[in-house]
Design a protein around this motif. Structure first.
Motif, PDB file in Angstrom:
ATOM      1  N   UNK A 255      34.271  19.149  71.524  1.00 44.53           N
ATOM      2  CA  UNK A 255      34.871  20.177  70.684  1.00 44.53           C
ATOM      3  C   UNK A 255      35.263  19.580  69.332  1.00 44.53           C
ATOM      4  N   UNK A 256      35.076  20.341  68.267  1.00 42.68           N
ATOM      5  CA  UNK A 256      35.586  19.895  66.971  1.00 42.68           C
ATOM      6  C   UNK A 256      37.114  19.847  66.990  1.00 42.68           C
ATOM      7  N   UNK A 257      37.696  19.114  66.056  1.00 50.27           N
ATOM      8  CA  UNK A 257      39.147  19.027  65.968  1.00 50.27           C
ATOM      9  C   UNK A 257      39.746  20.424  65.801  1.00 50.27           C
ATOM     10  N   UNK A 258      40.812  20.743  66.542  1.00 49.07           N
ATOM     11  CA  UNK A 258      41.418  22.083  66.437  1.00 49.07           C
ATOM     12  C   UNK A 258      41.813  22.457  65.019  1.00 49.07           C
ATOM     13  N   UNK A 259      42.331  21.508  64.246  1.00 49.41           N
ATOM     14  CA  UNK A 259      42.724  21.823  62.868  1.00 49.41           C
ATOM     15  C   UNK A 259      41.508  22.196  62.024  1.00 49.41           C
ATOM     16  N   UNK A 260      40.387  21.545  62.275  1.00 48.71           N
ATOM     17  CA  UNK A 260      39.160  21.876  61.537  1.00 48.71           C
ATOM     18  C   UNK A 260      38.648  23.265  61.927  1.00 48.71           C
ATOM     19  N   UNK A 261      38.803  23.605  63.200  1.00 47.98           N
ATOM     20  CA  UNK A 261      38.389  24.939  63.643  1.00 47.98           C
ATOM     21  C   UNK A 261      39.271  26.009  62.985  1.00 47.98           C
ATOM     22  N   UNK A 262      40.560  25.748  62.883  1.00 50.96           N
ATOM     23  CA  UNK A 262      41.484  26.683  62.250  1.00 50.96           C
ATOM     24  C   UNK A 262      41.140  26.855  60.781  1.00 50.96           C
ATOM     25  N   UNK A 263      40.829  25.772  60.098  1.00 50.75           N
ATOM     26  CA  UNK A 263      40.467  25.866  58.680  1.00 50.75           C
ATOM     27  C   UNK A 263      39.195  26.691  58.497  1.00 50.75           C
ATOM     28  N   UNK A 264      38.187  26.444  59.330  1.00 55.02           N
ATOM     29  CA  UNK A 264      36.925  27.182  59.202  1.00 55.02           C
ATOM     30  C   UNK A 264      37.129  28.660  59.503  1.00 55.02           C
ATOM     31  N   UNK A 265      37.928  28.974  60.518  1.00 51.74           N
ATOM     32  CA  UNK A 265      38.176  30.373  60.870  1.00 51.74           C
ATOM     33  C   UNK A 265      38.937  31.089  59.760  1.00 51.74           C
ATOM     34  N   UNK A 266      39.898  30.409  59.164  1.00 52.72           N
ATOM     35  CA  UNK A 266      40.680  31.000  58.082  1.00 52.72           C
ATOM     36  C   UNK A 266      39.790  31.302  56.881  1.00 52.72           C
ATOM     37  N   UNK A 267      38.878  30.392  56.567  1.00 55.60           N
ATOM     38  CA  UNK A 267      37.968  30.631  55.433  1.00 55.60           C
ATOM     39  C   UNK A 267      37.027  31.798  55.709  1.00 55.60           C
ATOM     40  N   UNK A 268      36.484  31.841  56.929  1.00 51.91           N
ATOM     41  CA  UNK A 268      35.585  32.942  57.271  1.00 51.91           C
ATOM     42  C   UNK A 268      36.329  34.276  57.265  1.00 51.91           C
ATOM     43  N   UNK A 269      37.538  34.282  57.788  1.00 51.43           N
ATOM     44  CA  UNK A 269      38.320  35.514  57.809  1.00 51.43           C
ATOM     45  C   UNK A 269      38.587  36.022  56.395  1.00 51.43           C
ATOM     46  N   UNK A 270      38.862  35.102  55.479  1.00 44.92           N
ATOM     47  CA  UNK A 270      39.067  35.507  54.098  1.00 44.92           C
ATOM     48  C   UNK A 270      37.851  36.189  53.506  1.00 44.92           C
ATOM     49  N   UNK A 271      36.665  35.720  53.873  1.00 48.78           N
ATOM     50  CA  UNK A 271      35.427  36.346  53.380  1.00 48.78           C
ATOM     51  C   UNK A 271      35.213  37.718  54.016  1.00 48.78           C
ATOM     52  N   UNK A 272      35.461  37.820  55.325  1.00 54.72           N
ATOM     53  CA  UNK A 272      35.195  39.073  56.022  1.00 54.72           C
ATOM     54  C   UNK A 272      36.187  40.178  55.649  1.00 54.72           C
ATOM     55  N   UNK A 273      37.431  39.795  55.397  1.00 55.23           N
ATOM     56  CA  UNK A 273      38.457  40.797  55.108  1.00 55.23           C
ATOM     57  C   UNK A 273      38.525  41.211  53.639  1.00 55.23           C
TER      58      UNK A 273
END
Length: 244
Positions: free
Chosen positions: A224-242
């Motif tokens: 698994x990737x580092x949890x903090x890296x997963x959170x950063x990637x999800x936050x960036x994607x969410x910003x694009x989708x919303x």
């Protein structure tokens, strides 16, 4: 339609699972058959231990959130519309959550409670697991194992099936692929749940809680990737989708 007697069906399935892999490769049907067998074995273990679907309220909550996600998956990945999706819950905190080929899911109530997941965050967890299944990650993992060592093609599929989760040498070789698959399931699962109607920013908070509850939020684990890296990637994607 005539059906084989129960014993005959079991013998036929055993022949499929124990036969050597064809030199060409695997197919999804074989992977789904193997996954169904392993899933039944785990479900029966939990049933015997009185640890299966023991919380009706939690089970109903999971089903309420899961059904629209499966409907969206059927639209996005039509192959999954024909699957007999099956899901169970358990109080066992060791399980967390997993998905197997062909639409077999298991979710831990304790894991959900430990992270204090909202409905949106639980939807993200479920969508992540759905993504693993609809993206055929099990099949791709076995195909990669065959590319790494073609000798697996001459051995029973059940041996390879066991090795990808228990053979440390093979697991190390597959670790890079597994991390890529986790990142893909994060990304495509978030988009799937967003298309099903959940606000992306609320979905992404699942990864914040995952990171917050991790003992090593900045370190990659075995697969698994580092949890903090997963959170950063999800936050960036969410910003694009919303975005409007």
């Amino acid at each position: 339609m005539d059906k084989l007697p129960s014993l005959a069906r079991l013998l036929a399935l055993s022949c499929i699972l124990c036969a050597p892999l064809p030199a060409s490769a695997l197919d999804q049907a074989q992977v789904e058959q193997g996954a169904a067998r392993l899933y039944r074995e785990r479900i029966e273990e939990l049933r015997r231990a009185h640890s299966l679907d023991t919380d009706p309220a939690f089970h109903a909550r999971v089903e309420r959130i899961l059904q629209p996600l499966l409907a969206q998956a059927a639209r996005d990945y039509p192959v999954s519309a024909a699957w007999s999706w099956e899901w169970h819950t358990t109080p066992d905190g060791d399980e967390n959550a997993f998905a197997m080929a062909g639409g077999k899911l298991l979710l831990s109530r304790e894991f959900t409670r430990r992270l204090e997941l909202s409905d949106a965050e639980l939807a993200m967890l479920l969508a992540h697991e759905i993504a693993h299944a609809v993206l055929l990650h099990n099949l791709h993992e076995f195909e990669q194992a065959l590319r790494l060592d073609p000798q697996w093609a001459a051995r029973p599929f059940a041996e390879l099936e066991h090795a990808v989760d228990h053979d440390q040498a093979l697991m190390r070789q597959l670790a890079s692929l597994n991390q890529q698959q986790e990142e893909e399931a994060d990304r495509e699962g978030l988009k799937l749940a967003w298309r099903a109607g959940w606000p992306a920013a609320r979905l992404a908070r699942y990864f914040y809680k995952l990171s917050r509850n991790s003992y090593a939020p900045y370190l990659d684990s075995f697969a698994h990737p580092a949890p903090a890296r997963r959170w950063q990637a999800a936050r960036q994607l969410a910003g694009q989708l919303d975005q409007p």
